[in-house]
Design an enzyme around this catalytic site. Structure first.
Site, PDB file in Angstrom:
ATOM      1  N   SER A 139      -2.210  18.951  16.480  1.00 47.70           N
ATOM      2  CA  SER A 139      -1.341  18.619  17.968  1.00 47.70           C
ATOM      3  C   SER A 139      -0.567  20.224  17.896  1.00 47.70           C
ATOM      4  O   SER A 139       0.137  20.126  17.347  1.00 47.70           O
ATOM      5  CB  SER A 139      -0.691  17.271  18.113  1.00 47.70           C
ATOM      6  OG  SER A 139       0.392  17.381  18.837  1.00 47.70           O
ATOM      7  N   TYR A 152       6.334  12.059  15.735  1.00 47.78           N
ATOM      8  CA  TYR A 152       4.742  12.291  15.604  1.00 47.78           C
ATOM      9  C   TYR A 152       4.579  13.867  15.347  1.00 47.78           C
ATOM     10  O   TYR A 152       3.843  14.297  14.239  1.00 47.78           O
ATOM     11  CB  TYR A 152       4.817  12.111  17.465  1.00 47.78           C
ATOM     12  CG  TYR A 152       3.127  12.690  17.534  1.00 47.78           C
ATOM     13  CD1 TYR A 152       2.180  11.365  17.659  1.00 47.78           C
ATOM     14  CD2 TYR A 152       2.951  13.849  17.928  1.00 47.78           C
ATOM     15  CE1 TYR A 152       1.089  11.823  18.240  1.00 47.78           C
ATOM     16  CE2 TYR A 152       1.792  14.011  18.714  1.00 47.78           C
ATOM     17  CZ  TYR A 152       0.901  13.408  18.531  1.00 47.78           C
ATOM     18  OH  TYR A 152      -0.916  13.465  19.034  1.00 47.78           O
TER      19      TYR A 152
HETATM   20  N1  LIG Z   1      -3.562  13.571  24.166  1.00 49.04           N
HETATM   21  C1  LIG Z   1      -3.081  13.808  23.695  1.00 49.04           C
HETATM   22  O1  LIG Z   1      -2.186  14.605  25.082  1.00 49.04           O
HETATM   23  C2  LIG Z   1      -3.008  14.390  22.376  1.00 49.04           C
HETATM   24  C3  LIG Z   1      -2.628  15.911  22.201  1.00 49.04           C
HETATM   25  C4  LIG Z   1      -2.255  16.019  20.735  1.00 49.04           C
HETATM   26  C5  LIG Z   1      -3.082  15.545  19.738  1.00 49.04           C
HETATM   27  N2  LIG Z   1      -3.997  13.729  20.201  1.00 49.04           N
HETATM   28  C6  LIG Z   1      -3.696  13.880  19.646  1.00 49.04           C
HETATM   29  O2  LIG Z   1      -6.153  13.460  19.292  1.00 49.04           O
HETATM   30  C7  LIG Z   1      -6.085  12.108  19.141  1.00 49.04           C
HETATM   31  C8  LIG Z   1      -6.677  10.901  19.516  1.00 49.04           C
HETATM   32  O3  LIG Z   1      -5.807  10.633  20.900  1.00 49.04           O
HETATM   33  P1  LIG Z   1      -6.609  10.081  22.080  1.00 49.04           P
HETATM   34  O4  LIG Z   1      -5.179  10.589  22.838  1.00 49.04           O
HETATM   35  O5  LIG Z   1      -7.241   9.648  22.786  1.00 49.04           O
HETATM   36  O6  LIG Z   1      -5.591   8.557  21.896  1.00 49.04           O
HETATM   37  P2  LIG Z   1      -6.092   7.329  22.273  1.00 49.04           P
HETATM   38  O7  LIG Z   1      -5.084   6.101  22.955  1.00 49.04           O
HETATM   39  O8  LIG Z   1      -7.118   7.178  23.836  1.00 49.04           O
HETATM   40  O9  LIG Z   1      -7.057   6.720  21.408  1.00 49.04           O
HETATM   41  C9  LIG Z   1      -6.679   6.661  20.082  1.00 49.04           C
HETATM   42  C10 LIG Z   1      -8.059   5.642  19.505  1.00 49.04           C
HETATM   43  O10 LIG Z   1      -7.790   5.384  18.124  1.00 49.04           O
HETATM   44  C11 LIG Z   1      -7.526   4.135  17.509  1.00 49.04           C
HETATM   45  N3  LIG Z   1      -6.565   3.996  16.623  1.00 49.04           N
HETATM   46  C12 LIG Z   1      -5.557   3.864  16.317  1.00 49.04           C
HETATM   47  N4  LIG Z   1      -4.855   3.064  15.137  1.00 49.04           N
HETATM   48  C13 LIG Z   1      -5.984   3.007  14.263  1.00 49.04           C
HETATM   49  C14 LIG Z   1      -5.886   2.786  13.394  1.00 49.04           C
HETATM   50  N5  LIG Z   1      -4.919   2.501  12.028  1.00 49.04           N
HETATM   51  N6  LIG Z   1      -7.165   2.620  13.138  1.00 49.04           N
HETATM   52  C15 LIG Z   1      -8.994   3.546  13.436  1.00 49.04           C
HETATM   53  N7  LIG Z   1      -8.514   3.959  14.774  1.00 49.04           N
HETATM   54  C16 LIG Z   1      -6.996   3.623  15.033  1.00 49.04           C
HETATM   55  C17 LIG Z   1      -6.733   3.695  18.964  1.00 49.04           C
HETATM   56  O11 LIG Z   1      -7.884   1.975  18.714  1.00 49.04           O
HETATM   57  C18 LIG Z   1      -8.054   4.542  20.245  1.00 49.04           C
HETATM   58  O12 LIG Z   1      -9.777   3.775  20.013  1.00 49.04           O
HETATM   59  C19 LIG Z   1      -4.721  11.410  17.679  1.00 49.04           C
HETATM   60  O13 LIG Z   1      -4.523  11.690  16.547  1.00 49.04           O
HETATM   61  C20 LIG Z   1      -3.699  11.725  18.797  1.00 49.04           C
HETATM   62  O14 LIG Z   1      -2.321  12.490  18.078  1.00 49.04           O
HETATM   63  C21 LIG Z   1      -3.920  13.900  20.972  1.00 49.04           C
END
Ligand SMILES: NC(=O)c1ccc[n+]([C@@H]2O[C@H](COP(=O)([O-])OP(=O)(O)OC[C@H]3O[C@@H](n4cnc5c(N)ncnc54)[C@H](O)[C@@H]3O)[C@@H](O)[C@H]2O)c1
Length: 253
Positions: A139, A152
């Site tokens: 991130s 985070y």
């Molecule tokens: N959305 C943003 O703005 C953003 C920005 C930077 C980084 N990210 C990173 O991108 C990645 C995906 O994020 P997103 O926004 O798509 O989130 P999201 O919540 O839509 O999806 C995350 C998925 O991870 C799964 N998950 C959570 N805990 C878990 C576990 N212990 N074991 C297996 N699966 C698990 C959830 O069930 C979900 O399906 C994450 O690592 C997040 O930190 C997101």
């Protein structure tokens, strides 16, 4: 960028960025295994997108036995793992002085230990076949201090350092390890966080958040999936240890 026949194992593939990546990888000829803790979303994915090259394995990436079993299940089902995308993650909004120790432990376990465990159990297979690509979802919070989510940010800083260290250790084995650092992407993770931590409507919060980016908009999950596809494909064959930002220009200031 065709990935014809390549096997991609993606964690957190049942929602948000991971889900967009699943669709894009299937469109590009890959066999895709989704590892996610959320069985109902995972099963819904399989029902809504029936595909002979798509499989779901319920996995809690904080549990070593789950990670080991899922890797074995993917190898049995598809015969290889060419690409591992460590994408599952959670966000907890809390200043350090108010953060419960159990929340600190939880976010470290999912965002950092989960990357370690899935990599640990996939690497022996990649070492044996002397090839592989690991893509970790970091991130911009791992590069700069993003307000209100210090734990985070710490986990994502750890993911970036783990990426670079693994890249060095496995480069001679033809295993590439890269990291993508997204900015604010319009996903369920952010919608939940916006609703939990703001009194305004979701629409207003999204408009406000969009203003922090030079591009003046939030990113779409598909725009991160595209970078994952590039890092998975041979077009990025000389890249390892890289941290690729996709953040609407946020960290360019
Ligand atoms: N959305 C943003 O703005 C953003 C920005 C930077 C980084 N990210 C990173 O991108 C990645 C995906 O994020 P997103 O926004 O798509 O989130 P999201 O919540 O839509 O999806 C995350 C998925 O991870 C799964 N998950 C959570 N805990 C878990 C576990 N212990 N074991 C297996 N699966 C698990 C959830 O069930 C979900 O399906 C994450 O690592 C997040 O930190 C997101």
């Amino acid at each position: 960028m065709k990935l014809d026949g390549k096997v991609v194992l993606i964690t957190g593939g049942a929602s948000g960025i991971g889900l967009a990546a699943v669709k894009l990888f299937l469109e590009n000829g890959a066999k895709v295994a989704v590892a996610d803790i959320n069985a109902s979303s995972g099963n819904q994915l399989i029902e809504s997108l029936p595909h002979e090259h798509l499989a779901f394995f319920k996995t809690d990436i904080t549990k070593e036995s789950d990670c080991h079993q899922t890797v074995q299940n993917v190898l049995s089902r598809f015969g290889a793992i060419d690409v591992l995308i460590n994408n599952a993650g959670i966000e907890i909004v809390s200043p350090i002085h108010e953060m419960a120790l159990e929340d600190w432990h939880r976010i470290l376990q999912v965002n950092l230990t989960g990357v370690f465990l899935m990599s640990k159990h996939t690497l022996p297979h990649m070492l044996e076949k002397k090839s592989g690509s690991i893509i970790n979802t970091g991130s911009v919070g791992g590069l700069v201090g993003w307000p209100d989510i210090p734990a985070y940010n710490a986990t994502k800083g750890g993911v970036i350092q783990l990426t670079k260290s693994m890249a060095i250790d496995y480069a001679a084995h033809q295993i590439r390890v890269n990291c993508i650092a997204p900015g604010i992407i319009d996903t369920p993770l952010n919608e939940k966080s916006f609703l939990d931590n703001h009194t305004e409507s979701l629409e207003i919060v999204k408009k406000e958040k969009a203003k922090v980016n030079p591009m003046l908009r939030l990113g779409k999950p598909e725009e991160i999936a595209g970078v994952m596809l590039f890092l998975a494909s041979d077009l990025s064959s000389y890249m390892t240890g890289s941290v690729v930002t996709a953040d609407g220009g946020y960290t360019a200031r």
